[in-house]
Write a protein that holds these residues in place. Structure first.
Motif, PDB file in Angstrom:
ATOM      1  N   GLY A  51      29.480 106.752  23.442  1.00 11.01           N
ATOM      2  CA  GLY A  51      29.153 106.585  24.859  1.00 11.01           C
ATOM      3  C   GLY A  51      27.701 106.269  25.159  1.00 11.01           C
ATOM      4  O   GLY A  51      27.347 106.098  26.323  1.00 11.01           O
ATOM      5  N   GLY A  52      26.857 106.182  24.121  1.00  8.16           N
ATOM      6  CA  GLY A  52      25.446 105.851  24.353  1.00  8.16           C
ATOM      7  C   GLY A  52      25.308 104.440  24.917  1.00  8.16           C
ATOM      8  O   GLY A  52      25.966 103.515  24.440  1.00  8.16           O
ATOM      9  N   THR A  53      24.473 104.267  25.939  1.00  8.13           N
ATOM     10  CA  THR A  53      24.356 102.947  26.578  1.00  8.13           C
ATOM     11  C   THR A  53      23.537 101.991  25.709  1.00  8.13           C
ATOM     12  O   THR A  53      22.627 102.390  24.975  1.00  8.13           O
ATOM     13  N   ILE A  54      23.908 100.721  25.821  1.00  8.74           N
ATOM     14  CA  ILE A  54      23.291  99.664  25.017  1.00  8.74           C
ATOM     15  C   ILE A  54      22.743  98.606  25.966  1.00  8.74           C
ATOM     16  O   ILE A  54      23.472  98.062  26.795  1.00  8.74           O
ATOM     17  N   GLY A  55      21.458  98.302  25.833  1.00 16.71           N
ATOM     18  CA  GLY A  55      20.855  97.224  26.630  1.00 16.71           C
ATOM     19  C   GLY A  55      20.005  96.345  25.733  1.00 16.71           C
ATOM     20  O   GLY A  55      19.849  96.608  24.536  1.00 16.71           O
ATOM     21  N   GLY A  56      19.473  95.275  26.321  1.00 14.63           N
ATOM     22  CA  GLY A  56      18.501  94.447  25.604  1.00 14.63           C
ATOM     23  C   GLY A  56      19.106  93.406  24.680  1.00 14.63           C
ATOM     24  O   GLY A  56      18.386  92.808  23.869  1.00 14.63           O
ATOM     25  N   ILE A  57      20.411  93.151  24.782  1.00 11.04           N
ATOM     26  CA  ILE A  57      21.011  92.182  23.847  1.00 11.04           C
ATOM     27  C   ILE A  57      20.460  90.779  24.081  1.00 11.04           C
ATOM     28  O   ILE A  57      20.130  90.063  23.132  1.00 11.04           O
ATOM     29  N   ALA A  58      20.296  90.377  25.343  1.00 14.25           N
ATOM     30  CA  ALA A  58      19.751  89.043  25.622  1.00 14.25           C
ATOM     31  C   ALA A  58      18.339  88.919  25.055  1.00 14.25           C
ATOM     32  O   ALA A  58      17.982  87.899  24.454  1.00 14.25           O
ATOM     33  N   ALA A  59      17.550  89.973  25.204  1.00 13.37           N
ATOM     34  CA  ALA A  59      16.179  89.947  24.666  1.00 13.37           C
ATOM     35  C   ALA A  59      16.216  89.845  23.146  1.00 13.37           C
ATOM     36  O   ALA A  59      15.439  89.107  22.531  1.00 13.37           O
ATOM     37  N   ALA A  60      17.146  90.577  22.529  1.00 14.21           N
ATOM     38  CA  ALA A  60      17.247  90.563  21.062  1.00 14.21           C
ATOM     39  C   ALA A  60      17.648  89.177  20.561  1.00 14.21           C
ATOM     40  O   ALA A  60      17.215  88.737  19.489  1.00 14.21           O
ATOM     41  N   GLU A  61      18.457  88.465  21.350  1.00 12.91           N
ATOM     42  CA  GLU A  61      18.954  87.154  20.907  1.00 12.91           C
ATOM     43  C   GLU A  61      18.010  86.009  21.297  1.00 12.91           C
ATOM     44  O   GLU A  61      18.245  84.865  20.887  1.00 12.91           O
ATOM     45  N   ALA A  62      16.965  86.324  22.062  1.00 12.43           N
ATOM     46  CA  ALA A  62      16.098  85.261  22.609  1.00 12.43           C
ATOM     47  C   ALA A  62      15.465  84.423  21.503  1.00 12.43           C
ATOM     48  O   ALA A  62      15.289  83.210  21.647  1.00 12.43           O
ATOM     49  N   GLY A  63      15.151  85.042  20.362  1.00  9.93           N
ATOM     50  CA  GLY A  63      14.480  84.303  19.293  1.00  9.93           C
ATOM     51  C   GLY A  63      15.441  83.649  18.313  1.00  9.93           C
ATOM     52  O   GLY A  63      15.012  83.194  17.249  1.00  9.93           O
ATOM     53  N   GLY A  64      16.741  83.631  18.617  1.00 15.03           N
ATOM     54  CA  GLY A  64      17.694  82.971  17.726  1.00 15.03           C
ATOM     55  C   GLY A  64      18.546  83.929  16.922  1.00 15.03           C
ATOM     56  O   GLY A  64      19.463  83.506  16.215  1.00 15.03           O
ATOM     57  N   ALA A  65      18.266  85.229  16.996  1.00 14.87           N
ATOM     58  CA  ALA A  65      19.123  86.205  16.312  1.00 14.87           C
ATOM     59  C   ALA A  65      20.450  86.301  17.064  1.00 14.87           C
ATOM     60  O   ALA A  65      20.549  85.880  18.219  1.00 14.87           O
ATOM     61  N   ARG A  66      21.475  86.854  16.395  1.00 11.15           N
ATOM     62  CA  ARG A  66      22.754  87.102  17.065  1.00 11.15           C
ATOM     63  C   ARG A  66      23.120  88.563  16.902  1.00 11.15           C
ATOM     64  O   ARG A  66      22.977  89.126  15.807  1.00 11.15           O
ATOM     65  N   VAL A  67      23.569  89.154  17.990  1.00 10.79           N
ATOM     66  CA  VAL A  67      23.964  90.556  17.963  1.00 10.79           C
ATOM     67  C   VAL A  67      25.492  90.601  18.020  1.00 10.79           C
ATOM     68  O   VAL A  67      26.090  90.313  19.055  1.00 10.79           O
ATOM     69  N   PHE A  68      26.118  90.906  16.874  1.00 10.47           N
ATOM     70  CA  PHE A  68      27.571  91.014  16.838  1.00 10.47           C
ATOM     71  C   PHE A  68      27.974  92.438  17.217  1.00 10.47           C
ATOM     72  O   PHE A  68      27.344  93.409  16.783  1.00 10.47           O
ATOM     73  N   HIS A  69      29.042  92.518  18.016  1.00  6.47           N
ATOM     74  CA  HIS A  69      29.537  93.828  18.448  1.00  6.47           C
ATOM     75  C   HIS A  69      30.512  94.364  17.400  1.00  6.47           C
ATOM     76  O   HIS A  69      31.488  93.689  17.067  1.00  6.47           O
TER      77      HIS A  69
END
Ligand code: AMP
Ligand code: GLY
Length: 430
Positions: free
Chosen positions: A349-367
């Motif tokens: 249940g911990g909230t997750i934010g910042g995915i767009a910021a993490a991906e801004a440099g070309g990285a991908r955040v897979f769920h």
């Protein structure tokens, strides 16, 4: 055409991302379905509720939605015979039959096949009672490896450095700790070397190499603490040189595929080899009958070919007619963000934010283990996110992945800070 992807983890998010780019889905109305999917997969696919254990329901869905390809992510539905049910109904499926999936579903099956086909692997004994296991242990001595025969969610293997540990592992198995998966066990010679994973595609006859990877199984930095499903990975695995890769192909993969075909159980899908690079060459540790998680995330970051066309060619037994997979020479590296408590009881249940910021440099955040709670993204599993980046070197890919990790806002999460350490050390050493 329409495609159905089964699964809900980071591996399936990476598969969905690549499948969504396939020419197979280029026509108006072509739809990628995922069952059950997850919030990350929902960006690429229409998520539907479907129980992979209910073959009739999966078949009915395939008929209603005119599915032209089913891609099975995890092993359990394959070991359970879902691919047979689909093939029986004329639905093309990427994944092996129940008989061929025994390569993952039964350690003893695989060891016997290796013996018949003269495939390099550790010496072994199959045992089905405590007394027989103890007799085998006495012959092998420590260190020795004890494996429950069937699927045990990655927990059925003990690498015992002492006889006391070995005896405890045997007692556990025959006391029923793994249920039916532990009705039989394999006692196996301990192999020494560096581990690497290798993946190959096959339609049952033609074999094409896919890619290599290495993962990090321990939860803590410096490879310490308990085992996990994998805390990070990178591809390619440079220790698996082209010569060693060729050896694994000719001495392990090709004889496996040929033997299974000769014996009437052709293997169609991806073969995932766990290899030990010993002083005398690569030896097989284990087979998995599906793509690795998180190895798939890094391999697919490098893939330049059309994934859908490759998987459909396997399903339709025409792999020889398509162009073999091509990969970028870059390294891709993924860092697993897990929920605090993992691999014990993870905090949910911990909230997750910042995915767009993490991906801004070309990285991908897979769920891997996320869910939406009133439109807020929260953790819903042990391994939660796979933060994945590319670089010309492992050092560059590692820096890019950790820059993305640091842009995330997931206070209840943690990760290892040293994914790729072996390769980074080798790069530093020149
Ligand atoms: P498996 O589930 O078969 O992949 O085994 C889990 C882990 O146990 C492997 O990744 C290896 O680290 C280790 N292992 C399995 N078999 C052996 C072996 N024969 N010798 C040494 N280590 C092994
Ligand atoms: N990462 C190991 C596996 O997928 O089994």
């Amino acid at each position: 055409m329409n495609i159905l992807l089964l699964g809900s983890g980071g591996r399936e998010h990476a598969l969905a991302w690549r499948l969504a780019q396939s020419r197979l889905l280029a026509n108006d109305g072509d739809t990628l379905y995922a069952a059950p999917g997850n919030p990350g997969i929902a960006a690429h696919a229409t998520c539907v509720k479907l129980d992979a254990a209910d073959h009739a329901a999966v078949l009915a869905f395939c008929e209603e939605q005119r599915i032209g390809l089913v891609v099975v992510g995890p092993e359990a539905p394959l070991v359970d015979g879902l691919a047979d049910s689909l093939r029986g109904a004329g639905v093309p499926v990427f994944g092996p039959s129940q008989a061929a999936a025994q390569l993952e579903g039964s350690k003893g099956f695989t060891k016997d096949l290796c013996a018949r086909a003269n495939i390099p692997t550790g010496g072994y004994a199959r045992v089905s009672s405590h007394a027989a296991a103890m007799a085998a242990l006495a012959r092998f001595g420590a260190p020795v490896v004890i494996k429950a025969d069937g699927l045990a969610a990655g927990k059925g293997v003990t690498v015992a450095m002492t006889m006391a540990e070995a005896e405890a592992a045997v007692a556990d198995i025959f006391a029923g700790r793994f249920g039916a998966a532990g009705a039989e066990a394999v006692i196996e010679e301990f192999l020494e070397g560096e581990e690497a994973s290798f993946f190959a595609l096959t339609d049952g006859h033609t074999v094409v190499p896919f890619a290599s990877a290495q993962d990090h199984k321990r939860v803590g930095d410096g490879d310490t603490g308990p085992n996990t499903g994998g805390m990070g990975a990178y591809s390619p695995a440079r220790v698996l040189t082209p010569a060693l890769e060729a050896e694994a192909l000719t001495r392990i993969i090709v004889p496996t595929v040929k033997t299974l075909a000769d014996e009437g159980m052709p293997y169609s899908g991806v073969l995932f080899l766990g290899l030990m690079l010993t002083a005398t060459g690569p030896q097989l540790i284990e087979y998995n009958c599906r793509f690795g998680d998180p190895e798939t995330q890094v391999m697919l970051m490098r893939l330049e070919s059309d994934l859908g066309e490759l998987l459909l060619a396997c399903a339709e037994n025409r792999l020889a007619a398509v162009e073999p997979p091509r990969f970028s020479p870059d390294t891709a590296l993924t860092v697993v963000m897990a929920a605090q408590g993992y691999p014990g009881t993870p905090k949910q249940g911990g909230t997750i934010g910042g995915i767009a910021a993490a991906e801004a440099g070309g990285a991908r955040v897979f769920h891997a283990g996320t869910t939406l709670n009133d439109d807020v993204l929260v953790a819903s599993g042990g391994r939660v996110l796979n933060v994945t980046a590319r670089g010309r070197t492992v050092t560059e890919a590692q820096a890019a992945a950790y820059a993305a990790v640091d842009a995330l806002d997931f206070p209840d999460g943690f990760c290892r800070r040293d994914i790729g350490w072996r390769e980074v050390a080798r790069e530093k050493g020149g």
